[in-house]
Motif scaffolding. Structure first.
Motif, PDB file in Angstrom:
ATOM      1  N   ALA A 167       0.829  -1.208   0.000  1.00 51.93           N
ATOM      2  CA  ALA A 167       0.000   0.000   0.000  1.00 51.93           C
ATOM      3  C   ALA A 167       0.863   1.258   0.000  1.00 51.93           C
ATOM      4  O   ALA A 167       0.541   2.252  -0.664  1.00 51.93           O
ATOM      5  N   GLU A 168       1.991   1.224   0.697  1.00 52.81           N
ATOM      6  CA  GLU A 168       2.883   2.387   0.747  1.00 52.81           C
ATOM      7  C   GLU A 168       3.505   2.681  -0.614  1.00 52.81           C
ATOM      8  O   GLU A 168       3.578   3.827  -1.049  1.00 52.81           O
ATOM      9  N   ASN A 169       3.948   1.634  -1.302  1.00 48.81           N
ATOM     10  CA  ASN A 169       4.535   1.821  -2.636  1.00 48.81           C
ATOM     11  C   ASN A 169       3.496   2.344  -3.635  1.00 48.81           C
ATOM     12  O   ASN A 169       3.826   3.135  -4.513  1.00 48.81           O
ATOM     13  N   ILE A 170       2.266   1.897  -3.474  1.00 44.00           N
ATOM     14  CA  ILE A 170       1.195   2.371  -4.353  1.00 44.00           C
ATOM     15  C   ILE A 170       0.949   3.859  -4.112  1.00 44.00           C
ATOM     16  O   ILE A 170       0.841   4.643  -5.063  1.00 44.00           O
ATOM     17  N   ARG A 171       0.864   4.261  -2.844  1.00 44.06           N
ATOM     18  CA  ARG A 171       0.668   5.688  -2.521  1.00 44.06           C
ATOM     19  C   ARG A 171       1.801   6.536  -3.087  1.00 44.06           C
ATOM     20  O   ARG A 171       1.583   7.604  -3.657  1.00 44.06           O
ATOM     21  N   SER A 172       3.020   6.047  -2.941  1.00 41.83           N
ATOM     22  CA  SER A 172       4.187   6.777  -3.436  1.00 41.83           C
ATOM     23  C   SER A 172       4.151   6.902  -4.964  1.00 41.83           C
ATOM     24  O   SER A 172       4.400   7.974  -5.520  1.00 41.83           O
TER      25      SER A 172
ATOM     26  N   ALA B 153       3.096  10.078  -9.980  1.00 31.49           N
ATOM     27  CA  ALA B 153       2.355  10.240 -11.238  1.00 31.49           C
ATOM     28  C   ALA B 153       1.545  11.534 -11.230  1.00 31.49           C
ATOM     29  O   ALA B 153       1.490  12.248 -12.238  1.00 31.49           O
ATOM     30  N   ASN B 154       0.926  11.862 -10.098  1.00 33.08           N
ATOM     31  CA  ASN B 154       0.163  13.113 -10.002  1.00 33.08           C
ATOM     32  C   ASN B 154       1.072  14.336 -10.104  1.00 33.08           C
ATOM     33  O   ASN B 154       0.672  15.364 -10.658  1.00 33.08           O
TER      34      ASN B 154
ATOM     35  N   GLU C 282       3.834  16.480 -23.154  1.00 35.73           N
ATOM     36  CA  GLU C 282       2.536  15.790 -23.216  1.00 35.73           C
ATOM     37  C   GLU C 282       2.699  14.269 -23.224  1.00 35.73           C
ATOM     38  O   GLU C 282       1.861  13.560 -22.670  1.00 35.73           O
ATOM     39  N   SER C 283       3.757  13.754 -23.805  1.00 39.02           N
ATOM     40  CA  SER C 283       3.971  12.299 -23.831  1.00 39.02           C
ATOM     41  C   SER C 283       4.173  11.752 -22.415  1.00 39.02           C
ATOM     42  O   SER C 283       3.662  10.681 -22.075  1.00 39.02           O
ATOM     43  N   GLU C 284       4.899  12.494 -21.573  1.00 32.88           N
ATOM     44  CA  GLU C 284       5.093  12.069 -20.185  1.00 32.88           C
ATOM     45  C   GLU C 284       3.787  12.160 -19.406  1.00 32.88           C
ATOM     46  O   GLU C 284       3.505  11.319 -18.544  1.00 32.88           O
ATOM     47  N   LYS C 285       2.991  13.186 -19.698  1.00 28.24           N
ATOM     48  CA  LYS C 285       1.697  13.322 -19.017  1.00 28.24           C
ATOM     49  C   LYS C 285       0.751  12.181 -19.413  1.00 28.24           C
ATOM     50  O   LYS C 285      -0.016  11.696 -18.575  1.00 28.24           O
ATOM     51  N   ALA C 286       0.820  11.756 -20.661  1.00 26.74           N
ATOM     52  CA  ALA C 286      -0.025  10.636 -21.102  1.00 26.74           C
ATOM     53  C   ALA C 286       0.347   9.364 -20.333  1.00 26.74           C
ATOM     54  O   ALA C 286      -0.536   8.622 -19.883  1.00 26.74           O
ATOM     55  N   GLU C 287       1.637   9.118 -20.162  1.00 22.30           N
ATOM     56  CA  GLU C 287       2.080   7.962 -19.376  1.00 22.30           C
ATOM     57  C   GLU C 287       1.637   8.095 -17.925  1.00 22.30           C
ATOM     58  O   GLU C 287       1.215   7.120 -17.300  1.00 22.30           O
ATOM     59  N   ALA C 288       1.721   9.307 -17.393  1.00 20.62           N
ATOM     60  CA  ALA C 288       1.324   9.538 -15.998  1.00 20.62           C
ATOM     61  C   ALA C 288      -0.174   9.294 -15.819  1.00 20.62           C
ATOM     62  O   ALA C 288      -0.592   8.782 -14.775  1.00 20.62           O
ATOM     63  N   ARG C 289      -1.006   9.645 -16.804  1.00 19.90           N
ATOM     64  CA  ARG C 289      -2.453   9.385 -16.710  1.00 19.90           C
ATOM     65  C   ARG C 289      -2.723   7.883 -16.596  1.00 19.90           C
ATOM     66  O   ARG C 289      -3.565   7.446 -15.817  1.00 19.90           O
ATOM     67  N   ILE C 290      -1.993   7.108 -17.377  1.00 20.73           N
ATOM     68  CA  ILE C 290      -2.141   5.649 -17.319  1.00 20.73           C
ATOM     69  C   ILE C 290      -1.692   5.137 -15.951  1.00 20.73           C
ATOM     70  O   ILE C 290      -2.359   4.294 -15.333  1.00 20.73           O
ATOM     71  N   GLU C 291      -0.586   5.655 -15.456  1.00 24.76           N
ATOM     72  CA  GLU C 291      -0.097   5.251 -14.136  1.00 24.76           C
ATOM     73  C   GLU C 291      -1.120   5.579 -13.053  1.00 24.76           C
ATOM     74  O   GLU C 291      -1.361   4.764 -12.152  1.00 24.76           O
ATOM     75  N   VAL C 292      -1.727   6.759 -13.126  1.00 27.22           N
ATOM     76  CA  VAL C 292      -2.739   7.153 -12.134  1.00 27.22           C
ATOM     77  C   VAL C 292      -3.901   6.172 -12.163  1.00 27.22           C
ATOM     78  O   VAL C 292      -4.375   5.713 -11.120  1.00 27.22           O
ATOM     79  N   GLU C 293      -4.360   5.807 -13.356  1.00 31.88           N
ATOM     80  CA  GLU C 293      -5.478   4.863 -13.479  1.00 31.88           C
ATOM     81  C   GLU C 293      -5.130   3.522 -12.843  1.00 31.88           C
ATOM     82  O   GLU C 293      -5.931   2.944 -12.096  1.00 31.88           O
ATOM     83  N   VAL C 294      -3.921   3.032 -13.103  1.00 32.18           N
ATOM     84  CA  VAL C 294      -3.504   1.742 -12.555  1.00 32.18           C
ATOM     85  C   VAL C 294      -3.329   1.826 -11.037  1.00 32.18           C
ATOM     86  O   VAL C 294      -3.806   0.960 -10.296  1.00 32.18           O
ATOM     87  N   TYR C 295      -2.666   2.875 -10.551  1.00 31.57           N
ATOM     88  CA  TYR C 295      -2.473   3.015  -9.097  1.00 31.57           C
ATOM     89  C   TYR C 295      -3.802   3.176  -8.367  1.00 31.57           C
ATOM     90  O   TYR C 295      -3.989   2.625  -7.278  1.00 31.57           O
ATOM     91  N   GLU C 296      -4.737   3.919  -8.944  1.00 30.21           N
ATOM     92  CA  GLU C 296      -6.052   4.059  -8.306  1.00 30.21           C
ATOM     93  C   GLU C 296      -6.793   2.728  -8.293  1.00 30.21           C
ATOM     94  O   GLU C 296      -7.472   2.399  -7.324  1.00 30.21           O
ATOM     95  N   GLY C 297      -6.648   1.946  -9.352  1.00 31.82           N
ATOM     96  CA  GLY C 297      -7.235   0.607  -9.371  1.00 31.82           C
ATOM     97  C   GLY C 297      -6.635  -0.283  -8.304  1.00 31.82           C
ATOM     98  O   GLY C 297      -7.336  -1.057  -7.641  1.00 31.82           O
ATOM     99  N   LEU C 298      -5.322  -0.186  -8.136  1.00 36.99           N
ATOM    100  CA  LEU C 298      -4.659  -0.970  -7.093  1.00 36.99           C
ATOM    101  C   LEU C 298      -5.124  -0.561  -5.694  1.00 36.99           C
ATOM    102  O   LEU C 298      -5.382  -1.408  -4.843  1.00 36.99           O
TER     103      LEU C 298
END
Length: 167
Positions: free
Chosen positions: A125-130, A135-136, A145-161
């Motif tokens: 849980a700590e690694n997910i929060r970090s 990503a935020n 914009e390419s880095e922000k697109a990757e960060a959006r995907i990371e946010v979606e995955v971390y929020e799912g986790l």
């Protein structure tokens, strides 16, 4: 002219619709037997035609529980938990998937093609929060914009986790 040519076909519709209504099956019919599950990743197969009782998936349209004799369908998967219940009364095995597709076939088989899948209990849980915070930070920065697109995907995955671990 249109009405006279198609009127017989239009009158037949109500009878055909009632025949379709009669063909529906009930829950008891849907719950018998085992479902043959194949859970496949690009580099390995986690399940290969294994007999299971139920599989719960994170479909893009909402969470779904799939039993034997399920109606055939194809579902896109969002980041979330695939739960495999192998035997009645046992706790299910939970896998976190980042995305993929699930195909329910008419012959009691379910094929899940996932991009990535990991046992849910391997996440911290700590690694997910970090990771979510990182990503935020990228999203709120002046990054390309390419880095922000990757960060959006990371946010979606971390929020799912996070949601999966909170259950």
């Amino acid at each position: 002219m249109f009405a006279s040519r198609f009127a017989p076909a239009l009158r037949a519709l109500p009878r055909q619709a009632s025949a379709v209504r009669m063909a529906r099956r009930g829950y008891a019919e849907a719950a018998d037997g085992k479902l043959q599950l194949s859970l496949v990743l690009p580099h390995q197969s986690l399940y290969s035609s294994a007999g299971v009782i139920q599989v719960n998936i994170p479909a893009a349209t909402g969470d779904m529980g799939i039993l034997a004799n399920h109606v055939p369908s194809v579902e896109a998967l969002r980041a979330g938990v695939v739960e495999v219940i192998e035997e009645n009364g046992q706790a299910g095995k939970k896998w976190f998937v980042s995305s993929g597709f699930a195909t329910v076939h008419a012959n009691n088989t379910l094929t899940i093609n996932a991009v990535e899948a990991y046992p849910l209990d391997t996440f911290s849980a700590e690694n997910i929060r970090s990771g979510l915070a990182d990503a935020n930070r990228v999203l709120s920065s002046s990054a390309p914009e390419s880095e922000k697109a990757e960060a959006r995907i990371e946010v979606e995955v971390y929020e799912g986790l996070q949601a999966a671990l909170a259950k």
